[in-house]
Design an enzyme around this catalytic site. Structure first.
Site, PDB file in Angstrom:
ATOM      1  N   LYS A  93     -45.941  -5.196   2.947  1.00  0.00           N
ATOM      2  CA  LYS A  93     -45.099  -3.985   3.008  1.00  0.00           C
ATOM      3  C   LYS A  93     -44.440  -3.832   4.371  1.00  0.00           C
ATOM      4  O   LYS A  93     -43.248  -3.538   4.470  1.00  0.00           O
ATOM      5  CB  LYS A  93     -45.940  -2.724   2.716  1.00  0.00           C
ATOM      6  CG  LYS A  93     -46.584  -2.689   1.357  1.00  0.00           C
ATOM      7  CD  LYS A  93     -47.265  -1.352   1.090  1.00  0.00           C
ATOM      8  CE  LYS A  93     -48.402  -1.014   2.024  1.00  0.00           C
ATOM      9  NZ  LYS A  93     -49.606  -1.849   1.862  1.00  0.00           N
ATOM     10  N   ARG A 150     -49.933   7.513  -1.608  1.00  0.00           N
ATOM     11  CA  ARG A 150     -51.048   6.634  -1.940  1.00  0.00           C
ATOM     12  C   ARG A 150     -51.981   7.251  -2.974  1.00  0.00           C
ATOM     13  O   ARG A 150     -52.912   6.594  -3.418  1.00  0.00           O
ATOM     14  CB  ARG A 150     -51.845   6.371  -0.667  1.00  0.00           C
ATOM     15  CG  ARG A 150     -51.556   4.991  -0.069  1.00  0.00           C
ATOM     16  CD  ARG A 150     -52.573   4.778   0.977  1.00  0.00           C
ATOM     17  NE  ARG A 150     -52.818   3.515   1.533  1.00  0.00           N
ATOM     18  CZ  ARG A 150     -52.167   2.957   2.549  1.00  0.00           C
ATOM     19  NH1 ARG A 150     -51.068   3.479   3.010  1.00  0.00           N
ATOM     20  NH2 ARG A 150     -52.601   1.847   3.079  1.00  0.00           N
ATOM     21  N   ARG A 184     -54.332 -11.531   9.955  1.00  0.00           N
ATOM     22  CA  ARG A 184     -53.188 -10.725  10.427  1.00  0.00           C
ATOM     23  C   ARG A 184     -53.388 -10.257  11.866  1.00  0.00           C
ATOM     24  O   ARG A 184     -54.464  -9.854  12.269  1.00  0.00           O
ATOM     25  CB  ARG A 184     -53.023  -9.510   9.516  1.00  0.00           C
ATOM     26  CG  ARG A 184     -51.925  -8.566   9.982  1.00  0.00           C
ATOM     27  CD  ARG A 184     -51.421  -7.715   8.884  1.00  0.00           C
ATOM     28  NE  ARG A 184     -52.380  -6.710   8.419  1.00  0.00           N
ATOM     29  CZ  ARG A 184     -52.091  -5.830   7.466  1.00  0.00           C
ATOM     30  NH1 ARG A 184     -50.901  -5.845   6.894  1.00  0.00           N
ATOM     31  NH2 ARG A 184     -52.992  -4.954   7.073  1.00  0.00           N
ATOM     32  N   ARG A 207     -56.010  -5.354  13.772  1.00  0.00           N
ATOM     33  CA  ARG A 207     -56.247  -3.963  13.395  1.00  0.00           C
ATOM     34  C   ARG A 207     -57.731  -3.750  13.129  1.00  0.00           C
ATOM     35  O   ARG A 207     -58.383  -4.591  12.540  1.00  0.00           O
ATOM     36  CB  ARG A 207     -55.462  -3.625  12.123  1.00  0.00           C
ATOM     37  CG  ARG A 207     -54.056  -3.170  12.402  1.00  0.00           C
ATOM     38  CD  ARG A 207     -53.239  -3.046  11.157  1.00  0.00           C
ATOM     39  NE  ARG A 207     -53.888  -2.281  10.093  1.00  0.00           N
ATOM     40  CZ  ARG A 207     -53.241  -1.891   8.982  1.00  0.00           C
ATOM     41  NH1 ARG A 207     -51.971  -2.182   8.825  1.00  0.00           N
ATOM     42  NH2 ARG A 207     -53.874  -1.224   8.053  1.00  0.00           N
ATOM     43  N   ARG A 259     -60.738  -0.664   1.137  1.00  0.00           N
ATOM     44  CA  ARG A 259     -59.300  -0.396   1.008  1.00  0.00           C
ATOM     45  C   ARG A 259     -58.772  -0.842  -0.352  1.00  0.00           C
ATOM     46  O   ARG A 259     -57.935  -0.169  -0.944  1.00  0.00           O
ATOM     47  CB  ARG A 259     -58.528  -1.082   2.148  1.00  0.00           C
ATOM     48  CG  ARG A 259     -58.785  -0.398   3.493  1.00  0.00           C
ATOM     49  CD  ARG A 259     -58.442  -1.294   4.644  1.00  0.00           C
ATOM     50  NE  ARG A 259     -57.011  -1.458   4.829  1.00  0.00           N
ATOM     51  CZ  ARG A 259     -56.471  -2.461   5.518  1.00  0.00           C
ATOM     52  NH1 ARG A 259     -57.216  -3.382   6.071  1.00  0.00           N
ATOM     53  NH2 ARG A 259     -55.161  -2.522   5.666  1.00  0.00           N
TER      54      ARG A 259
HETATM   55  P1  AMP Z   1     -51.562   1.014   6.241  1.00  0.00           P
HETATM   56  O1  AMP Z   1     -51.035   0.688   7.591  1.00  0.00           O
HETATM   57  O2  AMP Z   1     -50.502   1.540   5.317  1.00  0.00           O
HETATM   58  O3  AMP Z   1     -52.359  -0.103   5.627  1.00  0.00           O
HETATM   59  O4  AMP Z   1     -52.594   2.245   6.442  1.00  0.00           O
HETATM   60  C1  AMP Z   1     -53.766   2.076   7.202  1.00  0.00           C
HETATM   61  C2  AMP Z   1     -54.765   3.168   6.844  1.00  0.00           C
HETATM   62  O5  AMP Z   1     -54.196   4.449   7.151  1.00  0.00           O
HETATM   63  C3  AMP Z   1     -55.151   3.248   5.375  1.00  0.00           C
HETATM   64  O6  AMP Z   1     -56.202   2.355   5.018  1.00  0.00           O
HETATM   65  C4  AMP Z   1     -55.576   4.708   5.261  1.00  0.00           C
HETATM   66  O7  AMP Z   1     -56.855   4.901   5.814  1.00  0.00           O
HETATM   67  C5  AMP Z   1     -54.580   5.412   6.180  1.00  0.00           C
HETATM   68  N1  AMP Z   1     -53.353   5.843   5.445  1.00  0.00           N
HETATM   69  C6  AMP Z   1     -52.083   5.386   5.621  1.00  0.00           C
HETATM   70  N2  AMP Z   1     -51.221   6.002   4.803  1.00  0.00           N
HETATM   71  C7  AMP Z   1     -51.973   6.878   4.076  1.00  0.00           C
HETATM   72  C8  AMP Z   1     -51.681   7.807   3.036  1.00  0.00           C
HETATM   73  N3  AMP Z   1     -50.430   7.951   2.556  1.00  0.00           N
HETATM   74  N4  AMP Z   1     -52.702   8.527   2.525  1.00  0.00           N
HETATM   75  C9  AMP Z   1     -53.962   8.401   2.989  1.00  0.00           C
HETATM   76  N5  AMP Z   1     -54.319   7.543   3.960  1.00  0.00           N
HETATM   77  C10 AMP Z   1     -53.335   6.786   4.502  1.00  0.00           C
END
Ligand code: AMP
Length: 214
Positions: A13, A88, A127, A160, A171
Site C-alpha cells: 500500500k 480498517r 521491510r 518498524r 495484524r
Molecule cells: P500501517 O502503517 O497502515 O500498517 O499501520 C500500522 C499500525 O497503525 C496498524 O497495525 C494499527 O495498529 C495502526 N493503524 C493504522 N491505521 C489504523 C486505522 N485506520 N485504524 C486503527 N488502527 C490503525
C-alpha cells in the site's frame, strides 16, 4: 479523484501510494504514518496509539475519527486524496461515509491489493523504512545502495517496531477479522477494484493505472 487503498500489511500500500502520488495530483493520507509521527512526537494520541501498534492491534475507532476529521479539514484535500490504511473497520467505513457526506465529497474508487498471507511474512520481516522520509525498502527485493542509509535523503533505515512475525500474526488476524468486511462494505457500493499484488511493483502499478483510467 478520491481514493482508498486497502490490503493486508505488506501488500505494498505504501509503495503504490507513493507511485500514485507521483502520477496524480492528490494527497496521500496514511493513518499509520500519522500515528507513527504522533508516537515520535510523543503527543497524547501518540501515547495512546503506541500501546496498540506495538502489539499489532488496531487503534480505537474514536482516536482514528479525531485524526481523520482534523486531516479532512485541511485545504490540500481539495484536489483529491488517497487514504492508505483507513478505513480498517466497518465502523470507520460508516463514519467516513458520514464525514464525507457532511463535506459534500464522493468516494470514487477503492483499490483492493490482494495477496496470499504466506507471501506477506517474507515481505514484512525484510521491510525497512527511512526514519526521515518514510521511503520503503526491502533487504532482498529493494535494498538501498548503502546498507542502512536512505538513497533519497540519507536518513537512517529502520525496521518498524511492528514488523516482527509475532506482531504480524496479530495484524493479519485484525485484517481478516476487521478489515475484510470493509472490502465487502465497499463492494456493495460497487467501488472496489481488485488488484493482484503478488506481482512485480511496476506491474501492480500498471494495473492500478488501468483501474484509474475511467
Ligand atoms: P500501517 O502503517 O497502515 O500498517 O499501520 C500500522 C499500525 O497503525 C496498524 O497495525 C494499527 O495498529 C495502526 N493503524 C493504522 N491505521 C489504523 C486505522 N485506520 N485504524 C486503527 N488502527 C490503525
Amino acid at each position: 479523484m478520491n481514493l482508498l487503498i486497502i490490503g493486508a500489511p505488506g501488500t505494498g500500500k505504501g509503495t503504490m501510494s507513493a507511485l500514485i502520488k507521483e502520477e496524480f495530483p492528490i494527497v496521500h493520507i496514511s493513518t499509520g504514518d500519522m500515528l507513527r509521527e504522533a508516537i515520535a512526537n510523543e503527543t497524547n494520541i501518540g501515547k495512546i496509539a503506541n500501546h496498540y501498534i506495538s502489539n499489532g492491534q488496531l487503534v480505537p475507532d474514536d482516536v482514528i475519527h479525531g485524526i481523520i476529521v482534523e486531516r479532512l479539514g485541511k485545504d490540500d484535500i481539495k484536489n483529491g486524496f488517497l487514504f492508505d490504511g483507513y478505513p480498517r473497520t466497518q465502523n470507520q467505513a460508516i463514519d467516513l461515509d458520514e464525514i464525507l457526506k457532511s463535506l459534500n465529497i464522493n468516494l470514487d474508487k477503492v483499490l483492493y491489493l490482494d495477496i496470499d498471507d504466506e507471501v506477506l511474512k517474507t515481505r514484512i520481516t525484510g521491510r525497512r523504512l527511512c526514519s526521515k522520509c518514510n521511503e520503503i525498502y526491502h533487504v532482498v527485493s529493494k535494498p538501498s545502495k548503502v546498507e542502512g542509509v536512505c538513497d533519497i535523503c540519507g536518513g537512517e533505515l529502520i525496521q518498524r517496531a511492528d514488523d516482527t512475525l509475532e506482531s504480524l500474526v496479530n495484524r493479519l488476524e485484525a485484517y481478516h477479522g476487521m478489515t475484510q468486511p470493509v472490502i465487502e462494505y465497499y463492494e456493495k457500493q460497487g467501488l472496489v477494484t481488485r488488484i493482484n499484488a503478488d506481482q512485480a511493483p511496476a506491474k501492480v502499478f500498471a494495473d492500478i493505472k488501468d483501474a484509474l483510467k475511467d
